[in-house]
Design a protein around this motif. Structure first.
Motif, PDB file in Angstrom:
ATOM      1  N   ASP A 291      -0.925  16.174 -15.745  1.00 13.97           N
ATOM      2  CA  ASP A 291       0.443  15.892 -15.318  1.00 13.97           C
ATOM      3  C   ASP A 291       0.554  14.579 -14.552  1.00 13.97           C
ATOM      4  OD1 ASP A 291       1.773  18.170 -16.392  1.00 13.97           O
ATOM      5  OD2 ASP A 291       0.863  19.401 -14.822  1.00 13.97           O
ATOM      6  N   PHE A 292      -0.455  13.724 -14.687  1.00 13.31           N
ATOM      7  CA  PHE A 292      -0.462  12.382 -14.101  1.00 13.31           C
ATOM      8  C   PHE A 292      -0.666  12.400 -12.581  1.00 13.31           C
ATOM      9  CE2 PHE A 292       2.182  12.405 -17.897  1.00 13.31           C
ATOM     10  CZ  PHE A 292       1.654  11.353 -18.642  1.00 13.31           C
ATOM     11  N   ARG A 293      -0.947  13.546 -12.008  1.00 16.85           N
ATOM     12  CA  ARG A 293      -1.147  13.636 -10.561  1.00 16.85           C
ATOM     13  C   ARG A 293      -2.535  13.131 -10.193  1.00 16.85           C
ATOM     14  NH1 ARG A 293       1.558  18.789 -11.470  1.00 16.85           N
ATOM     15  NH2 ARG A 293       3.598  18.791 -10.439  1.00 16.85           N
ATOM     16  N   VAL A 294      -2.594  12.296  -9.147  1.00 15.55           N
ATOM     17  CA  VAL A 294      -3.882  11.816  -8.664  1.00 15.55           C
ATOM     18  C   VAL A 294      -4.635  12.999  -8.050  1.00 15.55           C
ATOM     19  CG1 VAL A 294      -5.070  10.250  -7.078  1.00 15.55           C
ATOM     20  CG2 VAL A 294      -2.995   9.494  -8.275  1.00 15.55           C
ATOM     21  N   ILE A 295      -5.814  13.254  -8.551  1.00 20.93           N
ATOM     22  CA  ILE A 295      -6.593  14.414  -8.117  1.00 20.93           C
ATOM     23  C   ILE A 295      -7.091  14.196  -6.685  1.00 20.93           C
ATOM     24  CG2 ILE A 295      -8.670  15.781  -8.581  1.00 20.93           C
ATOM     25  CD1 ILE A 295      -8.303  14.970 -11.559  1.00 20.93           C
ATOM     26  N   GLY A 296      -6.802  15.174  -5.820  1.00 24.25           N
ATOM     27  CA  GLY A 296      -7.211  15.083  -4.426  1.00 24.25           C
ATOM     28  C   GLY A 296      -6.132  14.584  -3.497  1.00 24.25           C
ATOM     29  N   VAL A 297      -4.953  14.277  -4.053  1.00 18.78           N
ATOM     30  CA  VAL A 297      -3.821  13.766  -3.276  1.00 18.78           C
ATOM     31  C   VAL A 297      -2.574  14.524  -3.699  1.00 18.78           C
ATOM     32  CG1 VAL A 297      -2.544  11.704  -2.582  1.00 18.78           C
ATOM     33  CG2 VAL A 297      -4.916  11.492  -3.320  1.00 18.78           C
ATOM     34  N   GLN A 298      -1.655  14.740  -2.780  1.00 17.04           N
ATOM     35  CA  GLN A 298      -0.392  15.376  -3.120  1.00 17.04           C
ATOM     36  C   GLN A 298       0.708  14.329  -3.292  1.00 17.04           C
ATOM     37  OE1 GLN A 298       0.404  18.215   0.004  1.00 17.04           O
ATOM     38  NE2 GLN A 298      -0.958  19.756  -0.874  1.00 17.04           N
ATOM     39  N   ASP A 299       1.634  14.620  -4.195  1.00 20.18           N
ATOM     40  CA  ASP A 299       2.869  13.833  -4.368  1.00 20.18           C
ATOM     41  C   ASP A 299       2.610  12.381  -4.765  1.00 20.18           C
ATOM     42  OD1 ASP A 299       4.176  16.148  -3.667  1.00 20.18           O
ATOM     43  OD2 ASP A 299       4.498  15.564  -1.589  1.00 20.18           O
ATOM     44  N   LEU A 300       1.553  12.176  -5.522  1.00 18.22           N
ATOM     45  CA  LEU A 300       1.225  10.839  -6.018  1.00 18.22           C
ATOM     46  C   LEU A 300       0.790  10.951  -7.474  1.00 18.22           C
ATOM     47  CD1 LEU A 300       0.748   7.780  -5.532  1.00 18.22           C
ATOM     48  CD2 LEU A 300      -1.586   8.390  -4.821  1.00 18.22           C
TER      49      LEU A 300
ATOM     50  N   LYS B 251       0.838  -1.194   0.000  1.00 24.92           N
ATOM     51  CA  LYS B 251       0.000   0.000   0.000  1.00 24.92           C
ATOM     52  C   LYS B 251       0.873   1.244   0.000  1.00 24.92           C
ATOM     53  CE  LYS B 251      -0.542   0.196   5.060  1.00 24.92           C
ATOM     54  NZ  LYS B 251      -1.511   0.218   6.179  1.00 24.92           N
ATOM     55  N   ILE B 252       0.252   2.360  -0.315  1.00 24.88           N
ATOM     56  CA  ILE B 252       0.908   3.669  -0.261  1.00 24.88           C
ATOM     57  C   ILE B 252       0.724   4.221   1.143  1.00 24.88           C
ATOM     58  CG2 ILE B 252       0.969   5.981  -1.277  1.00 24.88           C
ATOM     59  CD1 ILE B 252      -0.598   4.630  -3.695  1.00 24.88           C
ATOM     60  N   ILE B 253       1.762   4.870   1.640  1.00 26.73           N
ATOM     61  CA  ILE B 253       1.697   5.499   2.963  1.00 26.73           C
ATOM     62  C   ILE B 253       1.398   6.981   2.776  1.00 26.73           C
ATOM     63  CG2 ILE B 253       2.932   5.932   5.120  1.00 26.73           C
ATOM     64  CD1 ILE B 253       4.851   3.619   4.250  1.00 26.73           C
ATOM     65  N   PHE B 254       0.423   7.487   3.523  1.00 27.05           N
ATOM     66  CA  PHE B 254       0.034   8.893   3.426  1.00 27.05           C
ATOM     67  C   PHE B 254       0.312   9.631   4.731  1.00 27.05           C
ATOM     68  CE2 PHE B 254      -2.817   6.775   0.368  1.00 27.05           C
ATOM     69  CZ  PHE B 254      -2.472   7.482  -0.778  1.00 27.05           C
ATOM     70  N   SER B 255       0.528  10.938   4.612  1.00 26.63           N
ATOM     71  CA  SER B 255       0.650  11.810   5.778  1.00 26.63           C
ATOM     72  C   SER B 255      -0.737  12.064   6.360  1.00 26.63           C
ATOM     73  CB  SER B 255       1.280  13.142   5.371  1.00 26.63           C
ATOM     74  OG  SER B 255       0.376  13.849   4.529  1.00 26.63           O
ATOM     75  N   ASP B 256      -0.779  12.677   7.509  1.00 25.69           N
ATOM     76  CA  ASP B 256      -2.056  13.003   8.154  1.00 25.69           C
ATOM     77  C   ASP B 256      -2.512  14.416   7.833  1.00 25.69           C
ATOM     78  OD1 ASP B 256      -2.221  10.508   9.354  1.00 25.69           O
ATOM     79  OD2 ASP B 256      -1.000  11.136  11.072  1.00 25.69           O
ATOM     80  N   ASP B 257      -1.982  15.018   6.760  1.00 25.59           N
ATOM     81  CA  ASP B 257      -2.349  16.376   6.405  1.00 25.59           C
ATOM     82  C   ASP B 257      -3.820  16.449   5.977  1.00 25.59           C
ATOM     83  OD1 ASP B 257       0.309  16.934   6.817  1.00 25.59           O
ATOM     84  OD2 ASP B 257       0.839  16.763   4.695  1.00 25.59           O
ATOM     85  N   THR B 258      -4.365  17.662   5.955  1.00 24.38           N
ATOM     86  CA  THR B 258      -5.748  17.855   5.512  1.00 24.38           C
ATOM     87  C   THR B 258      -5.939  17.308   4.103  1.00 24.38           C
ATOM     88  OG1 THR B 258      -5.897  19.850   6.868  1.00 24.38           O
ATOM     89  CG2 THR B 258      -7.560  19.558   5.154  1.00 24.38           C
ATOM     90  N   THR B 259      -5.003  17.646   3.208  1.00 23.21           N
ATOM     91  CA  THR B 259      -4.943  17.000   1.901  1.00 23.21           C
ATOM     92  C   THR B 259      -3.877  15.920   1.982  1.00 23.21           C
ATOM     93  OG1 THR B 259      -5.555  19.028   0.755  1.00 23.21           O
ATOM     94  CG2 THR B 259      -4.515  17.314  -0.554  1.00 23.21           C
ATOM     95  N   PRO B 260      -4.259  14.653   1.891  1.00 29.09           N
ATOM     96  CA  PRO B 260      -3.274  13.585   2.095  1.00 29.09           C
ATOM     97  C   PRO B 260      -2.109  13.687   1.116  1.00 29.09           C
ATOM     98  CG  PRO B 260      -5.307  12.733   1.146  1.00 29.09           C
ATOM     99  CD  PRO B 260      -5.586  14.137   1.554  1.00 29.09           C
ATOM    100  N   ARG B 261      -0.949  13.372   1.585  1.00 32.40           N
ATOM    101  CA  ARG B 261       0.281  13.429   0.795  1.00 32.40           C
ATOM    102  C   ARG B 261       0.974  12.080   0.855  1.00 32.40           C
ATOM    103  NH1 ARG B 261       5.648  14.964   1.973  1.00 32.40           N
ATOM    104  NH2 ARG B 261       5.040  15.439   4.120  1.00 32.40           N
ATOM    105  N   ALA B 262       1.358  11.554  -0.304  1.00 28.24           N
ATOM    106  CA  ALA B 262       2.069  10.282  -0.353  1.00 28.24           C
ATOM    107  C   ALA B 262       3.493  10.475   0.158  1.00 28.24           C
ATOM    108  CB  ALA B 262       2.095   9.735  -1.776  1.00 28.24           C
TER     109      ALA B 262
END
Length: 595
Positions: free
Chosen positions: A544-553, A253-264
């Motif tokens: 740009d291939f970024r998953v919408i709603g997530v940062q750095d993924l 699985k991918i690990i996410f931060s606990d930020d308001t907008t999740p970040r990989a």
């Protein structure tokens, strides 16, 4: 020979984090391209994780004629075999989806014909995503940079191909050409196609593939030219100390931060030999390159997907995104097969006779000649426009926008290939067979990829919904009828002894029943993490291939394709890898990092 460095997986120890700038999940076609570009053009540390084996464990991948043995010969170590759910319109048959399970992905095991498709498909890609970079005029230079094109057909076949050098490149990583020796039967196939109204195509990679022409192949001097040996061979890896590759390792699985907008921030991985799990972290981004089935599965296992579906497996929903795993599109395949009068050895006979196989192996080992450098490196293909399709009630029932899309002059409805040996028919080894393979395009049925469980080791649930849309049924029926006409042409009168696999008659219901019993997957699945603009509610990733709603993924593989392109989708995977790789390099430099 290729080699990769395998890291030792260890129990997670938060005080000793293993950290990279970028983590690429999936060492298939796009993953290899991205890893090579990122590591070569930046100082970033890059980790490439591949679930399958290393290329050094698969020397047969380099032998063109052995692609059949690799795909269908029981190589379970190098192939993902993923069954679908029973298909209602196909007599409840399960369709098995085959994909490469090794560094290089499916480019290591596919039929090596490179088919770009029509320019109109790339223009449509640009239109649907709002990104002009995908227009044919902009993507053609990228295609040319990828290839090292050899324009000369084998001696005696110059009249069957006339490629314009302006459409092709030299000096690129992928060796492309027509083959050194042409597979038997090309002249007869050309004549039969012309008899049935299919015109000549001088270069099916010019942006207009309609017609019959010689196919172009990923082959250089009798050696498969694919993502692993052209982008990440041993020499290239030694030049990239900032790149680490680990194989036989599953992304849990991918690990996410606990930020308001999740970040990989990393991934949890499992060493498939020991079963140990550990975590790898990243400073910049995680890039998913696990393909049409693997990328949506990992996103869902990580909490990105349809909330209700995820929660049914006890997975906490990080981002409720119903379109993850939806919108699956694919071509589909049928074959018509014939017993023929021919003194030439058919492809299947090599593998059915140990002496013939040993002889072919010896010839190939000596100087890359013989059957292994005929089958898989040369051939011919027709891309027809089927007029009967556009006269059908199924076509008339489509909306005007879809009708206009189908009528575009350079967009074919199918491919018809000349092939050697039987496929579905259980032939006798002393007899010679040929087949016409039909690749059905422009299908409108949309499938899904869903979880079977919360365990990454379980394959996903695949439901392509094959043959469900009425227009798809009409495409298949009209393509079979066209292929039957080709097989009955005067060019084949003294050659075909018997139809051993095909409809007994050419009426709709007989043809439809044949299709229900025999239709298979087209090896070109796409669209399950579809690309679109940021305001496109159906999109999973942006331009740009970024998953919408997530940062750095990001997701960068065939799952992002917004159009079911009329081509062989390996070129899509290379282009996606190149496009994503270049944008990642730009992003890295823009972030203030130095070479």
């Amino acid at each position: 020979m290729l080699s990769s460095t395998k890291t030792e997986t260890q129990t997670p120890d938060e005080s000793k984090k293993t950290v990279f700038d970028y983590i690429i999940c999936g060492g298939g076609t796009a993953g290899c391209v991205i890893a090579a570009r990122l590591a070569a053009e930046t100082s970033a540390t890059v980790l490439l994780i591949e679930a399958g084996r290393d290329a050094s464990e698969s020397p047969d991948a380099l032998v063109p004629g052995k692609f059949v043995h690799q795909l269908f010969g029981g190589d379970s170590d190098g192939i993902w075999a993923m069954p679908s759910v029973p298909q209602k319109q196909l007599n409840d048959r399960q369709i098995v989806f085959l994909r490469g399970k090794q560094l290089g992905g499916t480019s290591a095991v596919n039929y090596m014909a490179l088919a770009r498709g029509p320019a109109a498909d790339y223009d449509e890609w640009a239109h649907r995503t709002g990104d002009e970079a995908w227009k044919w005029s902009n993507i053609l230079p990228l295609m040319k940079e990828l290839e090292d094109f050899k324009p000369q057909p084998p001696p005696g076949f110059g009249q069957y191909a006339d490629p314009d050098p302006a459409n092709h490149g030299v000096g690129g990583p992928l060796k492309i050409g027509f083959g050194d020796v042409m597979t038997p039967g090309v002249e007869r196939f050309f004549q039969a196609c012309h008899e049935t109204g299919i015109g000549f195509c001088p270069d099916n990679n010019s942006g207009n593939p309609v017609g019959v022409g010689l196919a172009q192949f990923n082959n250089g001097g009798g050696i498969r030219s694919y993502a692993a040996n052209r982008f990440l061979n041993t020499e290239k890896q030694q030049q990239l100390p900032n790149l680490q590759i680990i194989t036989r390792t599953l992304v849990n699985k991918i690990i996410f931060s606990d930020d308001t907008t999740p970040r990989a921030v990393g991934v949890e991985i499992i060493d498939q030999s020991s079963g140990r799990a550990c975590r790898m972290y990243c400073r910049q981004e995680v890039i998913m390159c696990q393909g049409t089935f693997g990328s949506p599965q990992t996103l869902m296992l990580s909490g990105i997907g349809p909330r209700e579906h995820l929660e049914s497996f006890g997975i906490d929903c990080v981002v409720d995104k119903p379109q993850v795993g939806a919108n699956m599109l694919d071509h589909s395949i049928l074959t018509l097969e014939y017993l023929v009068d021919d003194d030439n050895m058919a492809h299947n006979q090599i593998f059915e006779n140990p002496e013939l196989l040993a002889e072919a192996d010896a010839m190939y080992a000596k100087d890359k000649t013989g059957p292994h450098n005929v089958f898989g490196t040369s051939g011919t293909v027709a891309f027809p426009k089927l007029e009967g399709l556009f006269e059908s009630s199924e076509f008339q029932d489509l909306d005007k926008v879809t009708q206009a899309y189908m009528l575009e002059p350079t967009r074919p409805n199918a491919e018809i290939w000349l092939g050697s040996g039987p496929v579905a028919f259980q032939g006798e080894s002393q007899s010679v067979y040929m087949h016409h393979e039909l690749l059905l395009q422009n299908n409108l049925s949309r499938g899904t990829v869903r979880l079977k469980s919360a365990d990454a080791k379980d394959l996903p649930e695949i439901d392509p919904h094959f043959f469900e849309h009425p227009y798809d049924q009409r495409i298949a029926i009209e393509t079979v009828k066209q292929a039957m006409k080709i097989g009955q042409a005067d060019a084949y009168k003294s050659y075909v002894r018997e139809v051993v696999h095909g409809p007994s008659r050419d009426d709709d219901e007989t043809v439809r029943e044949f299709i229900r019993h025999h239709l298979g997957q087209g090896y070109h699945s796409m669209g399950t993490c579809r690309m679109g603009s940021r305001d496109d509610t159906e999109a999973v990733v942006d331009q740009d291939f970024r998953v919408i709603g997530v940062q750095d993924l990001r997701v960068a593989d065939l799952s992002v394709c917004p159009v079911l392109t009329c081509n062989h989708t390996q070129i899509n995977a290379y282009l996606i890898g190149e496009m994503a790789g270049r944008r990642l390099v730009q992003s890295f430099h823009a972030s203030g990092s130095r070479l």
